[in-house]
Write a protein that holds these residues in place. Structure first.
Motif, short mmCIF file in Angstrom:
data_model
loop_
_atom_site.label_atom_id
_atom_site.label_comp_id
_atom_site.label_asym_id
_atom_site.label_seq_id
_atom_site.Cartn_x
_atom_site.Cartn_y
_atom_site.Cartn_z
N VAL A 82 56.50 -17.03 21.23
CA VAL A 82 55.43 -16.04 21.12
C VAL A 82 55.72 -15.04 20.00
O VAL A 82 54.84 -14.69 19.21
CB VAL A 82 55.21 -15.31 22.47
N ALA A 83 56.97 -14.61 19.89
CA ALA A 83 57.33 -13.67 18.83
C ALA A 83 57.13 -14.30 17.45
O ALA A 83 56.60 -13.66 16.53
CB ALA A 83 58.77 -13.21 19.00
N LEU A 84 57.55 -15.55 17.30
CA LEU A 84 57.35 -16.23 16.01
C LEU A 84 55.88 -16.38 15.69
O LEU A 84 55.46 -16.20 14.53
CB LEU A 84 58.04 -17.59 16.02
N LEU A 85 55.07 -16.70 16.70
CA LEU A 85 53.63 -16.80 16.46
C LEU A 85 53.03 -15.46 16.09
O LEU A 85 52.19 -15.37 15.19
CB LEU A 85 52.93 -17.37 17.69
N LEU A 86 53.43 -14.40 16.79
CA LEU A 86 52.89 -13.07 16.48
C LEU A 86 53.21 -12.66 15.05
O LEU A 86 52.36 -12.12 14.34
CB LEU A 86 53.43 -12.03 17.46
N PHE A 87 54.44 -12.90 14.63
CA PHE A 87 54.83 -12.48 13.28
C PHE A 87 54.27 -13.39 12.19
O PHE A 87 54.02 -12.94 11.08
CB PHE A 87 56.35 -12.42 13.14
N SER A 88 54.04 -14.65 12.52
CA SER A 88 53.59 -15.56 11.47
C SER A 88 52.07 -15.66 11.37
O SER A 88 51.54 -15.73 10.27
CB SER A 88 54.18 -16.96 11.68
N VAL A 89 51.34 -15.65 12.49
CA VAL A 89 49.89 -15.83 12.41
C VAL A 89 49.10 -14.62 12.86
O VAL A 89 47.89 -14.57 12.63
CB VAL A 89 49.43 -17.08 13.21
N GLY A 90 49.69 -13.68 13.55
CA GLY A 90 48.99 -12.48 13.96
C GLY A 90 48.61 -12.50 15.43
O GLY A 90 48.70 -13.52 16.12
N LEU A 91 48.17 -11.36 15.93
CA LEU A 91 47.89 -11.17 17.35
C LEU A 91 46.69 -12.00 17.82
O LEU A 91 46.77 -12.72 18.81
CB LEU A 91 47.64 -9.69 17.65
N LEU A 92 45.57 -11.92 17.11
CA LEU A 92 44.35 -12.60 17.55
C LEU A 92 44.54 -14.11 17.57
O LEU A 92 44.17 -14.79 18.53
CB LEU A 92 43.17 -12.21 16.66
N LYS A 93 45.13 -14.66 16.52
CA LYS A 93 45.34 -16.11 16.47
C LYS A 93 46.33 -16.55 17.54
O LYS A 93 46.18 -17.63 18.12
CB LYS A 93 45.81 -16.53 15.09
N THR A 94 47.33 -15.73 17.83
CA THR A 94 48.28 -16.07 18.89
C THR A 94 47.60 -16.10 20.24
O THR A 94 47.86 -16.99 21.05
CB THR A 94 49.44 -15.05 18.90
N LEU A 95 46.70 -15.14 20.49
CA LEU A 95 45.95 -15.14 21.76
C LEU A 95 45.04 -16.35 21.88
O LEU A 95 44.91 -16.94 22.95
CB LEU A 95 45.15 -13.84 21.90
N VAL A 96 44.43 -16.76 20.78
CA VAL A 96 43.58 -17.96 20.79
C VAL A 96 44.42 -19.20 21.07
O VAL A 96 44.03 -20.06 21.86
CB VAL A 96 42.80 -18.10 19.46
N ILE A 97 45.60 -19.29 20.45
CA ILE A 97 46.50 -20.42 20.70
C ILE A 97 46.91 -20.45 22.16
O ILE A 97 46.89 -21.50 22.81
CB ILE A 97 47.73 -20.35 19.77
#
Length: 128
Positions: A82-97
């Motif tokens: 989750v941390a890698l996703l937040l830093f690499s793609v951002g909050l909104l895209k991480t929530l969609v994933i």
């Protein structure tokens, strides 16, 4: 001798020599049908034990490496993802994933005949 700028260099490319081929071993003689029918006790069928799959090997390794902290390690791995996703793609895209993964797990559970997430959502909707 080094060629000068106005001299042409000619090169010839030749294929490498092939190594001598090793003689092929003769195939083992096959027993004829009469010999097999006459002596069935001599013919043995050897069954090999199936090798465990990758998931089984991973689960065994995980259980032996982290015997008393399995959930803590899994939580740490999920947190890292989750941390890698937040830093690499951002909050909104991480929530969609995360939403799409949850929907995929729910569909898989429903197809398996064990709809835990679907039942959870139904219970949450029923309370309102």
């Amino acid at each position: 001798m080094i060629p000068m700028a106005n001299e042409k260099v000619q090169a010839r490319i030749e294929p490498a020599p092939r190594p001598a081929a090793a003689p092929e071993p003769e195939p083992a003689p096959r027993p004829d049908a009469q010999a097999v029918a006459a002596a069935p006790s001599e013919v043995t069928v050897r069954e090999e034990a199936p090798q465990p799959g990758a998931w089984t090997r991973l689960s065994t390794w995980f259980a032996t490496t982290f015997p008393h902290s399995r959930n803590a390690v899994l939580g740490g791995i999920c947190g890292l993802v989750v941390a890698l996703l937040l830093f690499s793609v951002g909050l909104l895209k991480t929530l969609v994933i995360a939403l799409l993964v949850t929907i995929g797990v729910a569909c898989g559970q429903y197809a398996d005949g064990d709809p835990k997430l679907v039942n959870l959502v139904r219970e949450l909707m029923k309370r309102r």
